[in-house]
Design a protein around this motif. Structure first.
Motif, PDB file in Angstrom:
ATOM      1  N   LEU A  45     -86.395 -30.481 -30.893  1.00  0.00           N
ATOM      2  CA  LEU A  45     -87.611 -29.705 -30.653  1.00  0.00           C
ATOM      3  C   LEU A  45     -88.732 -30.176 -31.566  1.00  0.00           C
ATOM      4  CD1 LEU A  45     -89.226 -27.342 -29.471  1.00  0.00           C
ATOM      5  CD2 LEU A  45     -88.190 -25.873 -31.213  1.00  0.00           C
ATOM      6  N   LEU A  46     -88.416 -30.374 -32.851  1.00  0.00           N
ATOM      7  CA  LEU A  46     -89.418 -30.842 -33.795  1.00  0.00           C
ATOM      8  C   LEU A  46     -89.949 -32.217 -33.415  1.00  0.00           C
ATOM      9  CD1 LEU A  46     -87.909 -29.746 -37.236  1.00  0.00           C
ATOM     10  CD2 LEU A  46     -90.019 -28.917 -36.209  1.00  0.00           C
ATOM     11  N   ALA A  47     -89.069 -33.081 -32.930  1.00  0.00           N
ATOM     12  CA  ALA A  47     -89.487 -34.420 -32.536  1.00  0.00           C
ATOM     13  C   ALA A  47     -90.499 -34.364 -31.399  1.00  0.00           C
ATOM     14  CB  ALA A  47     -88.274 -35.249 -32.125  1.00  0.00           C
ATOM     15  N   PHE A  48     -90.230 -33.518 -30.403  1.00  0.00           N
ATOM     16  CA  PHE A  48     -91.151 -33.407 -29.278  1.00  0.00           C
ATOM     17  C   PHE A  48     -92.495 -32.836 -29.724  1.00  0.00           C
ATOM     18  CE2 PHE A  48     -93.095 -31.223 -25.694  1.00  0.00           C
ATOM     19  CZ  PHE A  48     -93.076 -32.222 -24.735  1.00  0.00           C
ATOM     20  N   VAL A  49     -92.444 -31.764 -30.520  1.00  0.00           N
ATOM     21  CA  VAL A  49     -93.682 -31.151 -31.013  1.00  0.00           C
ATOM     22  C   VAL A  49     -94.427 -32.126 -31.917  1.00  0.00           C
ATOM     23  CG1 VAL A  49     -94.647 -29.234 -32.331  1.00  0.00           C
ATOM     24  CG2 VAL A  49     -92.719 -28.839 -30.811  1.00  0.00           C
ATOM     25  N   SER A  50     -93.684 -32.953 -32.667  1.00  0.00           N
ATOM     26  CA  SER A  50     -94.292 -33.958 -33.524  1.00  0.00           C
ATOM     27  C   SER A  50     -95.166 -34.900 -32.711  1.00  0.00           C
ATOM     28  CB  SER A  50     -93.196 -34.759 -34.247  1.00  0.00           C
ATOM     29  OG  SER A  50     -93.733 -35.911 -34.846  1.00  0.00           O
ATOM     30  N   GLY A  51     -94.612 -35.418 -31.609  1.00  0.00           N
ATOM     31  CA  GLY A  51     -95.393 -36.301 -30.768  1.00  0.00           C
ATOM     32  C   GLY A  51     -96.560 -35.584 -30.122  1.00  0.00           C
ATOM     33  N   ALA A  52     -96.311 -34.341 -29.678  1.00  0.00           N
ATOM     34  CA  ALA A  52     -97.355 -33.574 -29.005  1.00  0.00           C
ATOM     35  C   ALA A  52     -98.524 -33.250 -29.928  1.00  0.00           C
ATOM     36  CB  ALA A  52     -96.763 -32.285 -28.446  1.00  0.00           C
ATOM     37  N   SER A  53     -98.220 -33.016 -31.202  1.00  0.00           N
ATOM     38  CA  SER A  53     -99.273 -32.627 -32.140  1.00  0.00           C
ATOM     39  C   SER A  53     -99.918 -33.813 -32.853  1.00  0.00           C
ATOM     40  CB  SER A  53     -98.703 -31.669 -33.196  1.00  0.00           C
ATOM     41  OG  SER A  53     -97.716 -32.314 -33.968  1.00  0.00           O
ATOM     42  N   GLY A  58    -101.754 -36.257 -31.755  1.00  0.00           N
ATOM     43  CA  GLY A  58    -103.150 -36.439 -31.393  1.00  0.00           C
ATOM     44  C   GLY A  58    -104.036 -35.352 -31.941  1.00  0.00           C
ATOM     45  N   PHE A  59    -103.469 -34.174 -32.203  1.00  0.00           N
ATOM     46  CA  PHE A  59    -104.242 -33.030 -32.696  1.00  0.00           C
ATOM     47  C   PHE A  59    -104.530 -33.151 -34.185  1.00  0.00           C
ATOM     48  CE2 PHE A  59    -105.311 -28.773 -33.872  1.00  0.00           C
ATOM     49  CZ  PHE A  59    -105.848 -28.198 -32.733  1.00  0.00           C
ATOM     50  N   SER A  60    -103.502 -33.524 -34.963  1.00  0.00           N
ATOM     51  CA  SER A  60    -103.645 -33.556 -36.421  1.00  0.00           C
ATOM     52  C   SER A  60    -103.970 -34.934 -36.969  1.00  0.00           C
ATOM     53  CB  SER A  60    -102.352 -33.064 -37.082  1.00  0.00           C
ATOM     54  OG  SER A  60    -101.296 -33.961 -36.813  1.00  0.00           O
ATOM     55  N   GLY A  61    -103.888 -35.967 -36.103  1.00  0.00           N
ATOM     56  CA  GLY A  61    -104.166 -37.313 -36.578  1.00  0.00           C
ATOM     57  C   GLY A  61    -102.935 -38.049 -37.062  1.00  0.00           C
ATOM     58  N   THR A  62    -101.828 -37.359 -37.206  1.00  0.00           N
ATOM     59  CA  THR A  62    -100.579 -37.989 -37.636  1.00  0.00           C
ATOM     60  C   THR A  62     -99.393 -37.150 -37.197  1.00  0.00           C
ATOM     61  OG1 THR A  62     -99.243 -38.662 -39.530  1.00  0.00           O
ATOM     62  CG2 THR A  62    -100.771 -36.851 -39.886  1.00  0.00           C
ATOM     63  N   SER A  63     -98.305 -37.821 -36.851  1.00  0.00           N
ATOM     64  CA  SER A  63     -97.073 -37.106 -36.505  1.00  0.00           C
ATOM     65  C   SER A  63     -96.120 -37.073 -37.689  1.00  0.00           C
ATOM     66  CB  SER A  63     -96.377 -37.782 -35.310  1.00  0.00           C
ATOM     67  OG  SER A  63     -96.008 -39.106 -35.644  1.00  0.00           O
ATOM     68  N   GLY A  64     -96.576 -37.598 -38.829  1.00  0.00           N
ATOM     69  CA  GLY A  64     -95.733 -37.725 -40.010  1.00  0.00           C
ATOM     70  C   GLY A  64     -94.994 -36.470 -40.440  1.00  0.00           C
ATOM     71  N   PRO A  65     -95.669 -35.333 -40.609  1.00  0.00           N
ATOM     72  CA  PRO A  65     -94.983 -34.134 -41.119  1.00  0.00           C
ATOM     73  C   PRO A  65     -93.816 -33.686 -40.264  1.00  0.00           C
ATOM     74  CG  PRO A  65     -97.368 -33.856 -41.193  1.00  0.00           C
ATOM     75  CD  PRO A  65     -97.113 -35.098 -40.413  1.00  0.00           C
ATOM     76  N   LEU A  66     -94.065 -33.392 -38.994  1.00  0.00           N
ATOM     77  CA  LEU A  66     -92.991 -32.892 -38.135  1.00  0.00           C
ATOM     78  C   LEU A  66     -91.955 -33.971 -37.858  1.00  0.00           C
ATOM     79  CD1 LEU A  66     -94.934 -30.702 -35.565  1.00  0.00           C
ATOM     80  CD2 LEU A  66     -93.691 -29.982 -37.593  1.00  0.00           C
ATOM     81  N   LYS A  67     -92.402 -35.204 -37.754  1.00  0.00           N
ATOM     82  CA  LYS A  67     -91.462 -36.304 -37.552  1.00  0.00           C
ATOM     83  C   LYS A  67     -90.495 -36.398 -38.728  1.00  0.00           C
ATOM     84  CE  LYS A  67     -93.043 -40.287 -38.438  1.00  0.00           C
ATOM     85  NZ  LYS A  67     -94.022 -41.367 -38.315  1.00  0.00           N
ATOM     86  N   GLY A  68     -91.040 -36.280 -39.933  1.00  0.00           N
ATOM     87  CA  GLY A  68     -90.197 -36.342 -41.122  1.00  0.00           C
ATOM     88  C   GLY A  68     -89.199 -35.209 -41.184  1.00  0.00           C
ATOM     89  N   VAL A  69     -89.651 -34.012 -40.851  1.00  0.00           N
ATOM     90  CA  VAL A  69     -88.762 -32.857 -40.875  1.00  0.00           C
ATOM     91  C   VAL A  69     -87.702 -32.975 -39.789  1.00  0.00           C
ATOM     92  CG1 VAL A  69     -88.644 -30.355 -40.622  1.00  0.00           C
ATOM     93  CG2 VAL A  69     -90.537 -31.381 -41.881  1.00  0.00           C
ATOM     94  N   ALA A  70     -88.085 -33.486 -38.608  1.00  0.00           N
ATOM     95  CA  ALA A  70     -87.124 -33.662 -37.520  1.00  0.00           C
ATOM     96  C   ALA A  70     -86.015 -34.620 -37.931  1.00  0.00           C
ATOM     97  CB  ALA A  70     -87.835 -34.192 -36.269  1.00  0.00           C
ATOM     98  N   ILE A  71     -86.374 -35.736 -38.546  1.00  0.00           N
ATOM     99  CA  ILE A  71     -85.366 -36.718 -38.961  1.00  0.00           C
ATOM    100  C   ILE A  71     -84.557 -36.180 -40.134  1.00  0.00           C
ATOM    101  CG2 ILE A  71     -85.028 -39.069 -39.834  1.00  0.00           C
ATOM    102  CD1 ILE A  71     -87.614 -39.829 -38.376  1.00  0.00           C
ATOM    103  N   ARG A  72     -85.193 -35.409 -41.008  1.00  0.00           N
ATOM    104  CA  ARG A  72     -84.475 -34.792 -42.127  1.00  0.00           C
ATOM    105  C   ARG A  72     -83.354 -33.895 -41.602  1.00  0.00           C
ATOM    106  NH1 ARG A  72     -83.490 -35.813 -47.473  1.00  0.00           N
ATOM    107  NH2 ARG A  72     -83.116 -33.891 -48.621  1.00  0.00           N
ATOM    108  N   ASN A  73     -83.597 -33.251 -40.478  1.00  0.00           N
ATOM    109  CA  ASN A  73     -82.607 -32.346 -39.903  1.00  0.00           C
ATOM    110  C   ASN A  73     -81.397 -33.074 -39.321  1.00  0.00           C
ATOM    111  OD1 ASN A  73     -83.851 -29.931 -40.510  1.00  0.00           O
ATOM    112  ND2 ASN A  73     -85.118 -29.942 -38.685  1.00  0.00           N
ATOM    113  N   LEU A  74     -81.456 -34.390 -39.211  1.00  0.00           N
ATOM    114  CA  LEU A  74     -80.297 -35.155 -38.753  1.00  0.00           C
ATOM    115  C   LEU A  74     -79.270 -35.330 -39.865  1.00  0.00           C
ATOM    116  CD1 LEU A  74     -82.012 -37.982 -36.642  1.00  0.00           C
ATOM    117  CD2 LEU A  74     -80.942 -35.870 -35.833  1.00  0.00           C
ATOM    118  N   ASP A  75     -79.644 -34.932 -41.072  1.00  0.00           N
ATOM    119  CA  ASP A  75     -78.733 -34.951 -42.218  1.00  0.00           C
ATOM    120  C   ASP A  75     -78.224 -36.363 -42.523  1.00  0.00           C
ATOM    121  OD1 ASP A  75     -77.587 -33.617 -44.339  1.00  0.00           O
ATOM    122  OD2 ASP A  75     -75.705 -33.251 -43.296  1.00  0.00           O
TER     123      ASP A  75
END
Length: 240
Positions: A128-136, A138-155
């Protein structure tokens, strides 16, 4: 003289962005985007940042070639690209405050899940975070935050984390670069800056990879959440 010092200062920050990105897996855009936007103007700065980050991710993939978790990261990458392609248009009219609050809330939720060792929640939360990361993105200028958290959740351990982040970042940055190139946003100043950044890219990637190699998992966790805090502060500033 002032222009020379200003250019040198920009190049130092460019190097630091590459070093942070190679050590934490992400965070390059945290320094690179605002630096280049101030130096070249917003549109050209963001376009050049996408080009440099895409190029830097090639070096990161090479540096972490032995710890690239293709199978674990595949779903994250696919959903991130799908989100960027499909979701950014839908979110273009959303209020900035709502998107920002949602991003920060997801940071907090992930941090709590990690501290409470809620493995099922974390692994289920990642797509879910990965999808929202890509979706957001364009809005925030970077997908870094949510992308990082999504990958962090893969442990993943720190080496595989940076490998996964490099693969995901490469996919997203190449997409952005293609769009910016079509829009002809890169001028002569950008080309000269890109050429000057090539040796800094190699040096920054080497520095960051060495730092990551010598770090403990605890040190890496501190670095990761420090980068996330930096993203949160930058997003928070946009609320005012």
């Amino acid at each position: 003289m002032i222009e020379i010092l200003g250019t040198l200062g920009v190049l130092v920050l460019v190097y630091l962005s590459f070093a942070v990105s190679a050590s934490a897996g992400l965070g390059g855009s945290l320094l690179l985007v605002p630096t280049l936007a101030l130096f070249l103007g917003t549109k050209e700065g963001v376009a050049l940042a996408a080009l440099l980050l895409a190029s830097n991710n090639v070096l990161k993939i090479i540096a972490y070639r032995k710890t690239l978790p293709f199978r674990k990261a595949a779903l994250i990458i696919v959903l991130l690209v799908m989100g960027a392609a499909l979701g950014s248009t839908l979110l273009v009219n959303a209020p900035t405050s709502i998107v920002t609050a949602g991003v920060i809330s997801m940071f907090v939720a992930t941090l709590l899940a990690e501290r409470m060792d809620w493995e099922t929640v974390r692994t289920g939360f990642a797509p879910l975070l990965a999808f929202v990361s890509g979706a957001s993105s364009g809005f925030s200028g970077t997908s870094g935050p949510l992308k990082g958290v999504a990958i962090r959740n893969l442990d993943l351990d720190r080496r595989h984390f940076v490998g996964a982040a490099s693969l995901a970042s490469f996919a997203g940055d190449v997409t952005k670069t293609a769009i910016f190139a079509e829009g002809q946003l890169l001028g002569q100043s950008s080309i000269l800056m890109a050429l000057a950044a090539v040796p800094l890219m190699a040096l920054g990637t080497w520095t960051g990879a060495k730092f990551n190699e010598k770090s403990t998992e605890k040190t890496f966790a501190i670095l990761f959440w420090s980068v996330m805090m930096g993203y949160s502060v930058r997003l928070g500033i946009f609320l005012f």
